[in-house]
Enzyme design. Structure first.
Site, short mmCIF file in Angstrom:
data_model
loop_
_atom_site.label_atom_id
_atom_site.label_comp_id
_atom_site.label_asym_id
_atom_site.label_seq_id
_atom_site.Cartn_x
_atom_site.Cartn_y
_atom_site.Cartn_z
CD GLU A 8 41.60 20.72 13.06
OE1 GLU A 8 40.68 20.48 12.26
OE2 GLU A 8 41.82 21.86 13.53
CG HIS A 31 41.12 21.66 1.57
ND1 HIS A 31 41.02 21.46 2.93
CD2 HIS A 31 40.63 22.89 1.33
CE1 HIS A 31 40.49 22.53 3.48
NE2 HIS A 31 40.25 23.42 2.55
#
Length: 325
Positions: free
Chosen positions: A59, A128
């Site tokens: 990322e 998540h």
């Protein structure tokens, strides 16, 4: 036309790619796989690998590449799979994208859009299921959007791409399969103003993103009991539409803020502070809020549901607030 939130997002990306040759999409699995949530399905075949770019699993690297591309004159859309993975790019987002305009003395804009999935309710476990958009709303130099409707899913992206500075768009995972009618001529929408989704005179329900359908459900339940609620959908968390917040609270005299983030240090706390600063003397009762429990979001379905805001919790909070009036 009949469509879904996911399809509306896909159409917004397609429209942006068609409008401007500088626009491209980059992120993990956005190409051949079609995106982790199938938002970019079919776009690789339509636009090719130069404009639908699969990235390595880093990322920090691909958000940084997006910042560089934006500085170089492109209009990148960077997709981060889920909001927890954005933590791996915090340095790029906070120290670079959000700060470069200031640190360059106004010379370098970063016209970057970052999309990511947020929220819980799908049994994806603690790592998540975060709702961290309130964190990012703390940062000067970025705009924070939370599309909650088909119209906003379809229309916010192009408006964000026209902004000369970074915009982060948080898409709640529970909304992707939501279907409904969308006008054939649906297009770019205003990203600076909140939207009143239901009008009432007894209490203001203030929310955003994935909690909007649940809040509208709660408003329906309250109406059946004779309590009419304003439902204000914030749409933007930075900047906040203070005028709309003050208007609804001034009209009803009571407010409940619904936020899937954790209570401590949350965006709901900021909203309530703004109400205290701007509309204190309009209130007939203390402002209440419904947030997630102060725990990592559980995997077990019944525990996850217990930890999250619900229509029942909103109804209970409204009735308690009405009792103060």
């Amino acid at each position: 036309m009949k469509t879904s939130y996911r399809e509306a997002l896909r159409e917004s990306v397609r429209d942006a790619l068609q409008r401007d040759d500088r626009v491209f999409l980059m992120g993990e699995d956005v190409g051949a796989y079609g995106g982790s949530f199938a938002v970019s399905l079919g776009l690789l075949e339509e636009f090719g690998p130069e404009r639908i770019r699969d990235t390595p699993l880093s990322e920090s690297a691909f958000v940084g590449a997006g910042i560089g591309a934006a500085l170089g004159g492109m209009r990148p859309i960077v997709e981060i799979m889920t909001v927890n993975f954005s933590l791996l790019a915090l340095d790029q987002i906070v120290n670079n994208a959000a700060s470069l305009l200031h640190m360059s003395g106004g010379q370098f804009h970063v016209p970057l859009v970052i999309r990511m999935t947020t929220g819980a309710g799908r049994q994806l476990g603690a790592q998540h299921s975060h709702s961290l958009e309130g964190w990012y709303a703390h940062i000067p130099g970025v705009k924070i959007l939370a599309p909650a409707t088909l119209e906003d899913a379809r229309g916010m992206l192009w408006t964000a791409l026209e902004d000369p500075d970074p915009v982060l768009i948080f898409e709640h995972g529970s909304l992707y399969n939501v279907a409904g009618e969308l006008s054939d001529d649906a297009g770019p929408v205003d990203i600076s103003s909140a939207a009143l989704r239901r009008r009432g005179s007894d209490v203001s329900l203030i929310t955003y993103g994935g909690t909007l359908p649940m809040v509208l459900d709660a408003a329906g339940q309250l109406a059946a009991e004779g309590i009419e609620a304003d439902v204000l959908n914030l749409r933007s968390l930075r900047p906040l539409d203070e005028k709309a917040i003050v208007e609804t609270v001034s009209r009803t005299g009571k407010a409940v803020v619904v936020d899937e983030g954790w209570r401590s240090g949350s965006i709901s706390a900021e909203i309530i502070a703004r109400i205290m600063e701007r509309a204190f003397y309009e209130l007939d009762a203390p402002v209440a809020r419904v947030c997630s429990a102060e725990v990592p979001i559980p995997y077990s379905k019944h525990l996850e549901l217990a930890a999250l805001p619900s229509a029942e919790k909103v109804v209970a909070a409204v009735k308690e607030t009405m009792g103060h009036g």
